[in-house]
Write a protein that holds these residues in place. Sequence first.
Motif, short mmCIF file in Angstrom:
data_model
loop_
_atom_site.label_atom_id
_atom_site.label_comp_id
_atom_site.label_asym_id
_atom_site.label_seq_id
_atom_site.Cartn_x
_atom_site.Cartn_y
_atom_site.Cartn_z
N MET A 114 30.23 23.39 71.76
CA MET A 114 30.00 23.56 70.34
C MET A 114 29.25 22.34 69.83
SD MET A 114 32.76 24.07 67.27
CE MET A 114 33.71 22.61 67.58
N LYS A 115 28.11 22.55 69.25
CA LYS A 115 27.35 21.47 68.65
C LYS A 115 27.87 21.30 67.23
CE LYS A 115 22.65 20.08 67.62
NZ LYS A 115 21.26 20.46 67.66
N THR A 116 28.58 20.19 67.01
CA THR A 116 29.21 20.01 65.71
C THR A 116 28.57 18.93 64.89
OG1 THR A 116 30.78 18.54 66.74
CG2 THR A 116 31.46 20.84 66.45
N HIS A 117 27.83 18.11 65.51
CA HIS A 117 27.09 17.15 64.72
C HIS A 117 25.83 16.75 65.44
CE1 HIS A 117 29.15 14.22 67.23
NE2 HIS A 117 28.23 13.38 66.87
N PHE A 118 25.05 16.06 64.73
CA PHE A 118 23.70 15.76 65.12
C PHE A 118 23.65 14.48 65.96
CE2 PHE A 118 19.65 13.75 64.03
CZ PHE A 118 18.79 14.76 64.33
N ALA A 119 23.12 14.54 67.16
CA ALA A 119 22.86 13.35 67.96
C ALA A 119 21.39 13.00 67.75
CB ALA A 119 23.18 13.60 69.41
N THR A 120 21.15 11.94 67.01
CA THR A 120 19.81 11.56 66.59
C THR A 120 18.86 11.39 67.76
OG1 THR A 120 20.85 10.42 64.75
CG2 THR A 120 18.56 9.90 65.17
N GLU A 121 19.32 10.74 68.79
CA GLU A 121 18.44 10.47 69.93
C GLU A 121 17.93 11.76 70.58
OE1 GLU A 121 20.67 7.71 72.35
OE2 GLU A 121 19.50 6.07 71.50
N LYS A 122 18.76 12.80 70.57
CA LYS A 122 18.34 14.07 71.18
C LYS A 122 17.15 14.68 70.43
CE LYS A 122 22.72 15.21 73.31
NZ LYS A 122 23.89 16.06 73.32
N ILE A 123 17.19 14.63 69.12
CA ILE A 123 16.09 15.21 68.34
C ILE A 123 14.83 14.36 68.51
CG2 ILE A 123 16.22 14.22 66.03
CD1 ILE A 123 16.12 17.91 66.58
N VAL A 124 15.01 13.05 68.60
CA VAL A 124 13.85 12.17 68.80
C VAL A 124 13.23 12.41 70.18
CG1 VAL A 124 13.12 9.76 69.01
CG2 VAL A 124 14.60 10.45 67.11
N GLU A 125 14.09 12.58 71.19
CA GLU A 125 13.58 12.90 72.54
C GLU A 125 12.81 14.21 72.53
OE1 GLU A 125 16.76 12.95 75.41
OE2 GLU A 125 17.32 10.88 74.94
N ASP A 162 45.89 12.10 65.83
CA ASP A 162 45.88 13.55 66.00
C ASP A 162 44.49 13.98 66.48
OD1 ASP A 162 46.14 16.32 65.85
OD2 ASP A 162 46.37 16.36 63.67
N ILE A 163 44.45 14.75 67.55
CA ILE A 163 43.18 15.15 68.16
C ILE A 163 42.30 15.93 67.18
CG2 ILE A 163 43.91 17.32 69.23
CD1 ILE A 163 41.88 14.67 71.06
N ALA A 164 42.91 16.66 66.25
CA ALA A 164 42.14 17.42 65.26
C ALA A 164 41.38 16.49 64.30
CB ALA A 164 43.04 18.36 64.48
N LEU A 165 41.78 15.23 64.22
CA LEU A 165 41.05 14.26 63.40
C LEU A 165 39.89 13.63 64.18
CD1 LEU A 165 44.06 12.46 61.69
CD2 LEU A 165 42.56 14.22 60.70
N LEU A 166 39.89 13.83 65.48
CA LEU A 166 38.85 13.25 66.34
C LEU A 166 37.81 14.26 66.79
CD1 LEU A 166 41.16 11.05 68.61
CD2 LEU A 166 39.77 10.30 66.66
N ILE A 167 38.26 15.50 66.99
CA ILE A 167 37.37 16.57 67.46
C ILE A 167 37.27 17.60 66.36
CG2 ILE A 167 37.05 18.40 69.17
CD1 ILE A 167 38.77 16.70 71.10
N PRO A 168 36.07 17.90 65.91
CA PRO A 168 35.94 18.90 64.85
C PRO A 168 36.52 20.24 65.30
CG PRO A 168 33.84 17.81 65.28
CD PRO A 168 34.79 17.38 66.35
N VAL A 169 37.36 20.80 64.46
CA VAL A 169 37.98 22.08 64.79
C VAL A 169 37.49 23.18 63.86
CG1 VAL A 169 40.02 21.13 65.93
CG2 VAL A 169 40.04 21.46 63.46
N PHE A 170 36.29 23.00 63.35
CA PHE A 170 35.69 24.02 62.49
C PHE A 170 34.44 24.56 63.18
CE2 PHE A 170 34.38 19.79 61.07
CZ PHE A 170 33.00 19.86 61.19
N LEU A 171 34.12 25.78 62.85
CA LEU A 171 32.93 26.41 63.39
C LEU A 171 31.83 26.40 62.35
CD1 LEU A 171 34.54 29.56 65.05
CD2 LEU A 171 33.63 27.56 66.22
N SER A 172 30.61 26.26 62.81
CA SER A 172 29.48 26.35 61.89
C SER A 172 29.42 27.78 61.35
CB SER A 172 28.17 26.01 62.60
OG SER A 172 27.83 27.03 63.52
N VAL A 173 28.78 27.94 60.23
CA VAL A 173 28.61 29.27 59.64
C VAL A 173 27.90 30.18 60.63
CG1 VAL A 173 27.51 30.54 57.76
CG2 VAL A 173 28.62 28.36 57.29
N GLU A 174 26.91 29.64 61.32
CA GLU A 174 26.16 30.42 62.31
C GLU A 174 27.09 30.93 63.42
OE1 GLU A 174 23.48 28.53 65.45
OE2 GLU A 174 22.05 29.21 63.93
#
Length: 185
Positions: free
Chosen positions: A1-12, A147-159
């Motif tokens: 699940m891609k939950t946030h943006f890794a800047t370096e990946k988009i630059v690459e 709590d692991i839920a505070l470290l790993i996003p447990v929500f899904l994108s709208v998509e």
Amino acid sequence: MKTHFATEKIVEKGVINNELDYDRALIADRKLRLLSKENPPLKNLRMKLREIIANYENLEWSDPNKIDDNKLAESEKSEAVAEQERVFIENRKQTIRPKLKQLDLTQENLGSILGHKSKTHMSELMNGIKSFTLKDLIVIHTLLKIDIALLIPVFLSVEDQEKIIAVVVKLNKPNVISTIALAKR
């Protein structure tokens, strides 16, 4: 699940392909503006990211004839998801820092524990410029008792939610559909 943006990946990759990555890039640009004051090598990353953002804006937003209600709705939805991710990352950082302080650890110490050699790298992880690995987050959970839920996003994108709903509808499973509808609230 891609939950946030890794800047370096988009630059690459050198290109932004959708509104969500565009909104993530705008957030990353603001973070890099602040971080590059402390860490000059990030200025180069920010310059490349800003060029990619400008290219996307010229392609997608410069022609008023291409901007319709659907495009605006997509943009608003993407902004909301990117903001949810930004808030999550900020809350995670604000949860980790006091726990480190309680244990008399620095962010740099945590980086060493995780096997990251650079203070800069750890700062980029904490600020969402780079992504923590699942192993990093499990170690943080275990070490700091967060709590692991505070470290790993447990929500899904709208998509992702829409894709799941479409498949469940196609499978004709009303009990699952009602569960998804409840989760979206």
